[in-house]
Write a protein that holds these residues in place. Structure first.
Motif, PDB file in Angstrom:
ATOM      1  N   UNK A 174      44.021 -40.645  33.212  1.00  0.00           N
ATOM      2  CA  UNK A 174      44.454 -41.741  32.348  1.00  0.00           C
ATOM      3  C   UNK A 174      45.704 -41.435  31.541  1.00  0.00           C
ATOM      4  N   UNK A 175      46.132 -40.176  31.508  1.00  0.00           N
ATOM      5  CA  UNK A 175      47.270 -39.823  30.653  1.00  0.00           C
ATOM      6  C   UNK A 175      48.398 -39.228  31.490  1.00  0.00           C
ATOM      7  N   UNK A 176      49.563 -39.114  30.858  1.00  0.00           N
ATOM      8  CA  UNK A 176      50.734 -38.582  31.557  1.00  0.00           C
ATOM      9  C   UNK A 176      50.573 -37.090  31.814  1.00  0.00           C
ATOM     10  N   UNK A 177      51.413 -36.560  32.691  1.00  0.00           N
ATOM     11  CA  UNK A 177      51.252 -35.189  33.179  1.00  0.00           C
ATOM     12  C   UNK A 177      51.302 -34.150  32.070  1.00  0.00           C
ATOM     13  N   UNK A 178      52.174 -34.337  31.060  1.00  0.00           N
ATOM     14  CA  UNK A 178      52.284 -33.308  30.025  1.00  0.00           C
ATOM     15  C   UNK A 178      51.081 -33.261  29.084  1.00  0.00           C
ATOM     16  N   UNK A 179      50.294 -34.355  29.066  1.00  0.00           N
ATOM     17  CA  UNK A 179      49.124 -34.408  28.186  1.00  0.00           C
ATOM     18  C   UNK A 179      47.810 -34.266  28.939  1.00  0.00           C
ATOM     19  N   UNK A 180      47.869 -34.150  30.257  1.00  0.00           N
ATOM     20  CA  UNK A 180      46.631 -34.145  31.046  1.00  0.00           C
ATOM     21  C   UNK A 180      45.678 -33.025  30.640  1.00  0.00           C
ATOM     22  N   UNK A 181      46.173 -31.819  30.624  1.00  0.00           N
ATOM     23  CA  UNK A 181      45.301 -30.675  30.362  1.00  0.00           C
ATOM     24  C   UNK A 181      44.767 -30.680  28.929  1.00  0.00           C
ATOM     25  N   UNK A 182      45.621 -30.826  27.906  1.00  0.00           N
ATOM     26  CA  UNK A 182      45.067 -30.807  26.545  1.00  0.00           C
ATOM     27  C   UNK A 182      44.118 -31.969  26.251  1.00  0.00           C
ATOM     28  N   UNK A 183      44.421 -33.165  26.733  1.00  0.00           N
ATOM     29  CA  UNK A 183      43.539 -34.308  26.482  1.00  0.00           C
ATOM     30  C   UNK A 183      42.200 -34.111  27.196  1.00  0.00           C
TER      31      UNK A 183
END
Length: 236
Positions: A174-183
């Motif tokens: 659901x989120x963009x690539x730069x936020x995928x892992x932390x979210x």
């Protein structure tokens, strides 16, 4: 005089059975959360391709849910077969040795603290009411009317794992690539706090210890798979 104890034992057995199912459901969801989160985070560390990440997550969800269902079906079927064999043996003994079985049942109640006279009376009345049920419960801890259904157990495990696995899969998609892992990591850790708290509450165990153990295990799994994914991604 004997029937009330039977009724008193019915509710605790039913409650314990329900709590066991709830705990199994929470643990199945927990397994789905951790295994799928580790998988998608590992793939996300190796590639930013959303399709590859979602495909891997869906494959892991399907494989994990099926594995849980099949494993639970086999395990419960084996337990059910063993219980049926024990009940068949008990039926045979009741038919061939009724006096010995009556004496054995009375002995069980004497060992629990009843006087010899009362133990004999309880054994006689329970045997007259439901001989197999009385002996199965006292000797084997089995209720002949409530043997676990392996299909119910399989479906419960399948659904619990799937619901748990959907959380990290939806979060990472659901989120963009730069936020995928932390979210994804944050949502998974919050979910593990919840499942740890629920499982501890159902089991009447210390909540803080269960939550900490759950979160630490999930964090370790995600950290290891992320490191492996990052290493593989730089090499390929």
């Amino acid at each position: 005089m004997v029937r009330p104890p039977l009724e008193e034992h019915t509710e605790p057995r039913t409650t314990a059975s329900t709590l066991n199912w709830l705990r199994a459901g929470v643990l199945g969801a927990n397994d789905g959360i951790i295994s799928t989160a580790g998988l998608v985070i590992g793939v996300a560390a190796a590639t930013t391709d959303r399709t590859a990440i979602i495909t891997a997550g869906l494959a892991g969800l399907a494989a994990g849910a099926m594995s849980m269902a099949v494993g639970e079906y086999v395990s419960v079927s084996t337990q059910r077969d063993s219980e049926r064999a024990l009940l068949d043996l008990e039926r045979h003994e009741l038919a061939q040795m009724p006096e010995e079985e009556l004496a054995e049942l009375a002995g069980i109640y004497r060992a629990k603290g009843l006087s010899p006279e009362l133990a004999q009376q309880v054994a006689v009345e329970l045997t007259e009411h439901d001989a197999l049920g009385a002996h199965a419960e006292a000797e084997l801890g089995i209720d002949p009317q409530e043997l676990t259904n392996p299909w119910h157990a399989a479906w419960a495990s399948f659904i619990a794992f799937t619901l748990g696995a959907l959380l990290p899969l939806v979060a990472i998609a659901a989120v963009s690539s730069q936020w995928r892992v932390p979210v994804t990591a944050a949502s998974v850790l919050l979910a593990l706090v919840l499942t740890g708290w629920i499982s501890a509450t159902l089991g009447h165990s210390p909540r803080a210890r269960a939550v900490w153990r759950n979160v630490l295990g999930g964090f370790t799994a995600m950290a290891v798979t992320y490191a492996i994914g990052a290493l593989v991604g730089t090499q390929l």
